[in-house]
Design a protein around this motif. Structure first.
Motif, short mmCIF file in Angstrom:
data_model
loop_
_atom_site.label_atom_id
_atom_site.label_comp_id
_atom_site.label_asym_id
_atom_site.label_seq_id
_atom_site.Cartn_x
_atom_site.Cartn_y
_atom_site.Cartn_z
N PHE A 110 0.81 8.95 4.16
CA PHE A 110 1.74 7.84 4.29
C PHE A 110 1.44 7.07 5.57
N ASP A 111 1.27 5.76 5.40
CA ASP A 111 1.04 4.86 6.53
C ASP A 111 2.10 3.77 6.46
N PRO A 112 2.99 3.67 7.45
CA PRO A 112 4.05 2.66 7.38
C PRO A 112 3.54 1.23 7.34
N PHE A 113 2.26 1.02 7.65
CA PHE A 113 1.69 -0.32 7.65
C PHE A 113 0.77 -0.56 6.45
N ASN A 114 0.77 0.36 5.50
CA ASN A 114 -0.08 0.24 4.32
C ASN A 114 0.78 0.42 3.07
N ARG A 115 1.03 -0.68 2.37
CA ARG A 115 1.94 -0.64 1.22
C ARG A 115 1.42 0.26 0.10
N ASP A 116 0.09 0.37 -0.04
CA ASP A 116 -0.45 1.24 -1.08
C ASP A 116 0.00 2.69 -0.88
#
Length: 215
Positions: A110-116
């Motif tokens: 999970f990356d809060p800056f990556n919507r994918d």
């Protein structure tokens, strides 16, 4: 004739400031389309990583009552990732890597800056939850660790697959599952009972003195 010059004032376009609260709100709104209407309840590991906690608490609901949807891994890469499940202590919820350090040893990144990754994380949580509910009644009955392994395979949707790891005495690991000393005896027991099928992985050489192994 007097020429009057003109000047053009350039006004910079306003750049919106995106803070942790904005990120958390966007993520939670996005997750509603996947059926996550409340913030997923999580524990985080390792507990010493205080720098990551403020953002995690805005996106996930941190709890310590054991009733959780996932474990958030906020640690750094290291040589003990093959023991991540051992350290976390739970098998029927996903491990969410909030960095790029856990690799296959986590169930999703999970990356809060990556919507994918928002979508991948939501699907992972929902899939674990759905499959866990399907076997909930069976798990309430008394069972041994071997059945826990079968349940883990089913709930995670991941096959029990060996991977070379020559830095350990066993020389293998099982990403997504407990370490080899924990997993292998349970898998062998399930194979003897016909619940799992053995497949050849690799040949190893074992030291007769220290029992360490190499490929």
């Amino acid at each position: 004739m007097v020429a009057v010059g003109s000047t053009t004032a350039e006004i910079a376009a306003a750049v919106p400031i995106v803070g942790p609260e904005d990120i958390a709100r966007h993520v939670c709104e996005f997750w509603q389309a996947y059926g996550l209407f409340d913030r997923p309840k999580v524990e985080w590991y390792p507990r010493t990583n205080l720098a990551a906690l403020p953002l995690i608490e805005r996106i996930f609901k941190v709890t310590h009552d054991g009733n959780i949807d996932a474990v958030v891994f906020a640690g750094a890469a290291g040589g003990d990732l093959h023991k991540l499940r051992d350290a976390v202590g739970v098998n029927l919820v996903p491990i969410i890597d909030v960095g790029r350090s856990a690799g296959d040893f986590a169930d999703v990144r999970f990356d809060p800056f990556n919507r994918d990754t928002w979508a991948e994380t939501a699907r992972c949580i929902v899939d674990f939850r759905s499959r866990r509910q399907r076997i909930e009644l069976a798990l309430r009955e008394q069972h041994g660790p071997e059945l826990e392994l079968i349940a883990h395979i089913f709930v995670s949707g991941r096959p029990l697959t060996a991977k070379r790891l020559v830095t350990t005495p066993e020389a293998v690991c099982y990403p997504g599952f407990p370490s080899a000393p924990v997993t292998v005896p349970m898998a062998e027991a399930m194979a003897r009972r016909g619940f799992l099928h053995r497949t050849f992985f690799d040949r190893m050489h074992e030291c007769s003195n220290c029992s360490s192994r190499r490929l």
